[in-house]
Write a protein that holds these residues in place. Structure first.
Motif, PDB file in Angstrom:
ATOM      1  N   ASP A 170      -6.520   4.377   6.238  1.00 60.19           N
ATOM      2  CA  ASP A 170      -5.963   5.430   5.488  1.00 60.19           C
ATOM      3  C   ASP A 170      -4.915   4.684   4.184  1.00 60.19           C
ATOM      4  O   ASP A 170      -4.553   5.448   3.525  1.00 60.19           O
ATOM      5  CB  ASP A 170      -4.760   6.303   6.379  1.00 60.19           C
ATOM      6  N   TYR A 171      -4.632   3.413   4.515  1.00 57.03           N
ATOM      7  CA  TYR A 171      -3.757   2.671   3.634  1.00 57.03           C
ATOM      8  C   TYR A 171      -4.449   2.370   2.451  1.00 57.03           C
ATOM      9  O   TYR A 171      -3.768   1.880   1.441  1.00 57.03           O
ATOM     10  CB  TYR A 171      -3.231   1.406   3.996  1.00 57.03           C
ATOM     11  N   PHE A 172      -5.860   2.337   2.381  1.00 56.16           N
ATOM     12  CA  PHE A 172      -6.487   2.212   1.150  1.00 56.16           C
ATOM     13  C   PHE A 172      -7.918   2.625   0.859  1.00 56.16           C
ATOM     14  O   PHE A 172      -8.215   2.850  -0.065  1.00 56.16           O
ATOM     15  CB  PHE A 172      -6.447   0.582   0.965  1.00 56.16           C
ATOM     16  N   SER A 190       0.779  -1.455  -0.044  1.00 51.68           N
ATOM     17  CA  SER A 190      -0.013   0.130   0.121  1.00 51.68           C
ATOM     18  C   SER A 190       0.688   1.196  -0.004  1.00 51.68           C
ATOM     19  O   SER A 190       0.562   2.404  -0.705  1.00 51.68           O
ATOM     20  CB  SER A 190      -0.792   0.105   1.226  1.00 51.68           C
ATOM     21  N   TRP A 215      -7.430   8.273   1.317  1.00 52.24           N
ATOM     22  CA  TRP A 215      -5.987   7.823   0.768  1.00 52.24           C
ATOM     23  C   TRP A 215      -5.138   9.183   0.312  1.00 52.24           C
ATOM     24  O   TRP A 215      -4.171   9.304   0.485  1.00 52.24           O
ATOM     25  CB  TRP A 215      -6.286   7.301  -0.767  1.00 52.24           C
ATOM     26  N   ALA A 256       1.195   4.237  -2.832  1.00 47.96           N
ATOM     27  CA  ALA A 256       1.171   5.821  -2.509  1.00 47.96           C
ATOM     28  C   ALA A 256       2.398   6.560  -3.234  1.00 47.96           C
ATOM     29  O   ALA A 256       2.194   7.487  -3.663  1.00 47.96           O
ATOM     30  CB  ALA A 256       1.075   6.126  -0.797  1.00 47.96           C
ATOM     31  N   GLN A 286     -11.322   5.245   0.398  1.00 41.58           N
ATOM     32  CA  GLN A 286     -11.504   6.728  -0.151  1.00 41.58           C
ATOM     33  C   GLN A 286     -12.485   7.328   0.843  1.00 41.58           C
ATOM     34  O   GLN A 286     -13.428   6.707   1.273  1.00 41.58           O
ATOM     35  CB  GLN A 286     -12.083   6.624  -1.439  1.00 41.58           C
ATOM     36  N   ASP A 303       1.679   7.032  -6.685  1.00 43.36           N
ATOM     37  CA  ASP A 303       0.803   8.176  -6.841  1.00 43.36           C
ATOM     38  C   ASP A 303       1.474   9.558  -6.785  1.00 43.36           C
ATOM     39  O   ASP A 303       1.235  10.502  -7.380  1.00 43.36           O
ATOM     40  CB  ASP A 303      -0.357   8.140  -5.960  1.00 43.36           C
TER      41      ASP A 303
END
Ligand code: SF4
Ligand code: SF4
Length: 546
Positions: A261-263, A226, A268, A230, A265, A233
């Motif tokens: 928070d790791y995946f 994960s 993210w 990030a 919405q 991104d």
């Protein structure tokens, strides 16, 4: 009178249907399991994994809940133990004068109209049993003194209504005696646990956290993957290669955030925001695959499970040899740390806590004296300090497509008094900020309706009704100021509020506070940016689709 004037008698008649004609009626247990208003039972697997008392398969819809044969004795003994252990419990049971100041302050009462969701009545469901078994007047006068027998229907009623309380503490703000109904709910859940009654959603998350270190049950590889997504991104958005240290020994700071928070919405964007800011500050930190969770669902179940989960962050901080802990935008992590650490820390990890130092911001030199006992600093305290010292290059106009309001999460607002920091941070990076009405923010903030295990799918109707006062306050600032973005520094809020906004048909999006900082931050060496972190074009007012 003109023809256009409406006569009072022509108006539609409003009928007030009184559900309970008197106090005695109100005390009769309501044990009906209505779809959308009752929680599923914990799975046998999770009960066994956490070594809970009387593990078994059961369902709230069954007539027979398979209670242990001496369940009544267990409850009375447990209540006796708790009232002797916690002075507050005894005091809260004795001092309520039924003044009613709290009655209309609970969002579940406002949203459902069910009198048993008034905080005073919610507490009375337990207080009536306390009177019967622990007070002379209750023993002698029974229901005339507001006392009632402990029956299986009372247990069922507790299960319904103590899992219709999000432990938000809003009612306590209005009580002249400071009675904290959230604590009464916690003790009621503790009593239910003593006879093997637990809620599925809370226990699934708590068991996963004990097993893997996070509520989602992510294994170390999943956490690292994960983080890699990030990093990818961030490269795409900014053109910058960001390095994220994981399980690094000897770093200054351990950074812990909620696993959502790791995946999830819109979590993210807050997650990538943290990593961008830490890179830009050249912060000496590490993340951990073991302590990859800030929250503590054990806190919504029982003292023992909460204590078990609380230790992992500190033990990991000691193992990695960091100086202090920085915590992300999480709600109940902070409630636990600020209100209950004194009772949760025991000799199994007292040394870990002592191994840490009083937090000092390595970028600004600020000492966080307020964190000298917990050794943990909230990301918004940290960011407020960074922005005050102008350690980041900020272009506020990058958030000009947003009209922002802030939802004060119960746990960090009422739980730790963090009212100014979020507003300071947001106003430092946004040109357009509007508070919701006074009665719905800061210490009087309305809960999102989904805390304390109530984010469960089966409670959807309760959540949408309980979240209505918050949604209406957002509606007000949307209609008045064009607000199209609401922030909240809590992972449960970030999970609950988008659905709430959709349900109440509000063209408003939501996200964490850190996301807005990362939107506005100009990173050294970044490529030209014409979108925010979500890919929305900068500049023009953002029309959010419902
Ligand atoms: S703590 Fe919150 S949810 Fe519980 S009774 Fe009070 S206002 Fe309602
Ligand atoms: S405001 Fe306090 S004293 Fe008054 S009814 Fe509520 S809990 Fe009791």
């Amino acid at each position: 009178m003109s023809d256009t004037e409406v006569k009072f008698e022509d108006m539609e008649k409003f009928e007030i249907v009184q559900r309970f004609s008197n106090w005695k009626e109100l005390l009769k247990p309501s044990a009906e399991m209505r779809k959308g208003f009752y929680s599923y039972a914990a799975s046998l697997k999770d009960q066994e994994y956490l070594n809970l008392p009387f593990p078994r398969e059961w369902s709230p819809l069954d007539d027979d809940w398979k209670l242990p044969p001496n369940w009544k004795e267990i409850i009375i003994n447990k209540m006796d133990e708790l009232r002797k252990k916690y002075r507050s419990f005894q005091v809260f049971m004795d001092i309520c004068v039924r003044c009613g100041a709290c009655a209309d302050k609970c969002h579940y009462y406002i949203g459902t109209g069910d009198p048993k969701n008034m905080p005073v009545v919610r507490a009375e469901l337990l207080r009536s049993i306390y009177r019967k078994y622990f007070t002379k007047t209750g023993k002698v006068f029974g229901e005339y003194a507001g006392a009632r027998e402990l029956t299986e229907d009372v247990i069922k009623e507790w299960y319904i209504y103590y899992f219709q309380c999000s432990e938000c503490r809003r009612c306590s703000v209005f009580c002249p005696y400071g009675i904290d109904t959230a604590e009464i709910t916690m003790l009621a859940r503790e009593l239910l646990n003593s006879i093997g009654i637990s809620q599925r959603f809370t226990l699934t998350s708590a068991a996963a956290c004990v097993r893997t270190g996070n509520h989602l049950g992510l294994n170390p590889g999943g956490v690292v993957n994960s983080i890699q997504y990030a990093v990818d991104d961030i490269k795409e958005i900014t053109g910058i290669d960001v390095e994220v240290p994981v399980n690094k020994k000897g770093a200054d700071i351990l950074f812990v955030t909620p696993s959502g928070d790791y995946f999830a919405q819109p979590h993210w964007f807050t997650f990538i925001g943290y990593l961008m800011i830490f890179h830009e500050l050249d912060l000496d930190y590490t993340m951990s695959t073991y302590a990859a969770e800030g929250g503590n669902f054990g806190f919504f179940h029982s003292f023992e499970v909460a204590k078990k989960i609380n230790q992992k962050i500190y033990k990991e901080a000691k193992r990695l040899g960091v100086k202090w802990i920085l915590g992300g935008e999480c709600g109940h992590m902070w409630r636990v740390k600020h209100q209950y650490m004194a009772t949760f820390v025991d000799d199994t990890y007292e040394d870990a806590l002592k191994s840490l130092e009083e937090p000092v911001n390595p970028i600004t030199g600020t000492k966080f004296e307020n964190a000298s006992s917990t050794k943990m600093v909230h990301i918004l305290e940290f960011l407020a300090d960074i922005l005050k010292h102008k350690k980041l290059k900020i272009d506020k106009s990058r958030n000009d497509h947003l009209r922002v309001t802030h939802h004060d999460s119960c746990n960090i607002a009422r739980g730790m008094g963090l009212f100014e920091e979020p507003r300071y941070v947001i106003k430092s990076v946004c040109n357009y900020y509007y508070d919701m009405p006074d009665h719905s923010i800061r210490e009087k903030s309305y809960c999102c309706g989904s805390g304390a295990g109530l984010l469960a799918d089966e409670l959807f109707e309760l959540r949408m009704r309980g979240g209505m006062p918050r949604a209406m306050a957002v509606k007000y600032v949307h209609e008045r100021y064009g607000v199209n973005h609401v922030t909240a520094a809590c992972a449960i809020d970030r999970a609950a509020i988008p659905t709430l906004l959709q349900y109440w048909k509000l063209p408003v999006q939501m996200g964490g506070v850190t996301e807005l900082v990362a939107n506005a931050m100009i990173m050294s060496g970044e490529k030209e940016r014409d979108t925010d972190l979500r890919g929305n074009p900068l500049g023009e007012y953002l029309e959010v689709e419902v």
